[in-house]
Write an enzyme that holds these catalytic residues in place. Structure first.
Site, PDB file in Angstrom:
ATOM      1  N   ARG A 147       0.872  -1.177   0.000  1.00 37.84           N
ATOM      2  CA  ARG A 147       0.000   0.000   0.000  1.00 37.84           C
ATOM      3  C   ARG A 147       0.913   1.231   0.000  1.00 37.84           C
ATOM      4  O   ARG A 147       2.055   1.167   0.474  1.00 37.84           O
ATOM      5  CB  ARG A 147      -0.897   0.023   1.240  1.00 37.84           C
ATOM      6  N   LYS A 171      -2.220  -2.169   8.005  1.00 35.63           N
ATOM      7  CA  LYS A 171      -3.395  -1.592   8.650  1.00 35.63           C
ATOM      8  C   LYS A 171      -3.495  -2.088  10.091  1.00 35.63           C
ATOM      9  O   LYS A 171      -3.248  -3.255  10.381  1.00 35.63           O
ATOM     10  CB  LYS A 171      -4.662  -1.981   7.886  1.00 35.63           C
ATOM     11  N   HIS A 243      -1.916   2.357  -5.927  1.00 33.91           N
ATOM     12  CA  HIS A 243      -2.616   1.108  -5.624  1.00 33.91           C
ATOM     13  C   HIS A 243      -2.704   0.204  -6.851  1.00 33.91           C
ATOM     14  O   HIS A 243      -2.858  -1.016  -6.714  1.00 33.91           O
ATOM     15  CB  HIS A 243      -4.013   1.414  -5.082  1.00 33.91           C
ATOM     16  N   ARG A 246      -0.129  -2.372  -6.671  1.00 31.01           N
ATOM     17  CA  ARG A 246      -0.490  -3.441  -5.723  1.00 31.01           C
ATOM     18  C   ARG A 246      -1.455  -4.428  -6.397  1.00 31.01           C
ATOM     19  O   ARG A 246      -1.296  -5.643  -6.272  1.00 31.01           O
ATOM     20  CB  ARG A 246      -1.120  -2.805  -4.486  1.00 31.01           C
ATOM     21  N   HIS A 269      -4.316  -9.162   3.662  1.00 34.67           N
ATOM     22  CA  HIS A 269      -5.772  -9.196   3.713  1.00 34.67           C
ATOM     23  C   HIS A 269      -6.232 -10.073   4.879  1.00 34.67           C
ATOM     24  O   HIS A 269      -5.739 -11.186   5.056  1.00 34.67           O
ATOM     25  CB  HIS A 269      -6.352  -9.785   2.426  1.00 34.67           C
ATOM     26  N   TYR A 278      -8.888 -11.134  -7.395  1.00 33.67           N
ATOM     27  CA  TYR A 278      -7.833 -11.170  -8.413  1.00 33.67           C
ATOM     28  C   TYR A 278      -7.937 -12.398  -9.315  1.00 33.67           C
ATOM     29  O   TYR A 278      -7.242 -12.478 -10.314  1.00 33.67           O
ATOM     30  CB  TYR A 278      -6.458 -11.098  -7.737  1.00 33.67           C
TER      31      TYR A 278
END
Length: 297
Positions: A147, A171, A243, A246, A269, A278
């Site tokens: 990120r 995160k 992004h 990514r 994730h 994806y």
């Protein structure tokens, strides 16, 4: 009840108990502000707030033309808020508990193909002082699937290039180890050994990998600008951002046959359903799978 005290307590709860990032905390507090305005405008006491009131609140915010994605996020944030009130303020019920979050069609992100990534990186002017920094930066961005916030906060002390890994704070301050390839290592070492030492580094920025020409931590906005300028330079028509690198990292791994769980771990994730998007990006890839493996093909 005192809204200011509630906001402060909820903010502390999100920071220390939930360990959320500053951006997430701001979003949650903004959601609380919306419910405060609604309660005050309609003379509703927070402790008397019911499921029916919550439904009426959703009708109210819908009048501001808020997108379904934003509405879903607000509902999720306020469910957490009322859970907090049950825990810390002994509220009997959670009026948001029975409210369903709207089902959303997941948007498939734009990705770059390998040739486009090569073109962007090749367009970097290495005769400029920041050229090698930008090259190293984009190689790390694409090579590790970071990120933009993880990229600008990358620290020298978290580089373990001898074993080809870097440590990332993602995160919610969650740490993860990500493999880093030889291409990214090569240009990162050149930048760290030949370019970065020439900068006059500002106090407090000594451990950040990527610095601006004034010796301070690179900003998110600057990374966006660098990428936009390169896209313009090569005449790329796709709308891209940091992004996009990514998304491309993940897409290319999945297309190459990488295990979805491994990709999930590298991206950081929490749920594999986020990573599964994806598998839907490359129609040619999916067609080739059908052609290769389906008995009726």
């Amino acid at each position: 009840m005192n809204w200011d005290n509630i906001r402060k307590d909820f903010k502390r709860f999100l920071s220390f108990e939930r360990n959320l990032s500053n951006n997430s905390i701001v979003a949650y507090i903004n959601d609380v502000e919306k419910i405060r305005v609604y309660c005050e405008d309609n003379a509703i006491l927070l402790e008397k707030f019911t499921t029916k009131d919550f439904q009426n609140f959703l009708v109210w915010i819908n009048g501001f033309n808020i997108s379904p994605y934003s509405q879903a996020r607000i509902i999720s944030g306020l469910k957490s808020f009322f859970n907090f009130l049950q825990l810390e303020y002994n509220f009997e019920d959670n009026p948001a508990a029975l409210i369903e979050t709207p089902r959303l069609n997941r948007k498939i992100p734009d990705v770059l193909d390998i040739a486009e990534i090569d073109q962007l990186i090749a367009a970097i002017d290495l005769s400029q002082s920041e050229g090698m920094r930008n090259k190293a930066m984009l190689e790390v961005l694409y090579g590790c699937g970071l990120r933009v916030s993880e990229l600008i906060n990358l620290r020298i002390s978290n580089l373990h290039l001898e074993v080809e890994f870097i440590k990332i704070e993602g995160k919610g301050n969650k740490e993860r180890l990500i493999p880093i390839g030889q291409q990214a290592i090569k240009y990162l070492k050149i930048y760290l050994e030949e370019v970065r030492p020439k900068l006059s580094i500002k106090s407090g920025n000594e451990d950040f990998v990527f610095l601006n020409r004034r010796g301070a931590q690179l900003t998110r906005v600057m990374v966006f600008i660098i990428i936009k300028d390169l896209a313009t330079k090569i005449g790329l028509k796709k709308k891209i951002s940091p992004h996009t690198f990514r998304h491309s990292f993940a897409s290319h791994l999945v297309e190459g046959g990488a295990d979805l769980r491994a990709v999930q771990d590298m991206l950081g994730h929490e749920s594999i359903t986020t990573t599964e998007i994806y598998t839907h990006i490359d129609k040619d890839y999916l067609q080739s799978i059908i052609t290769q493996y389906h008995p009726r093909s």
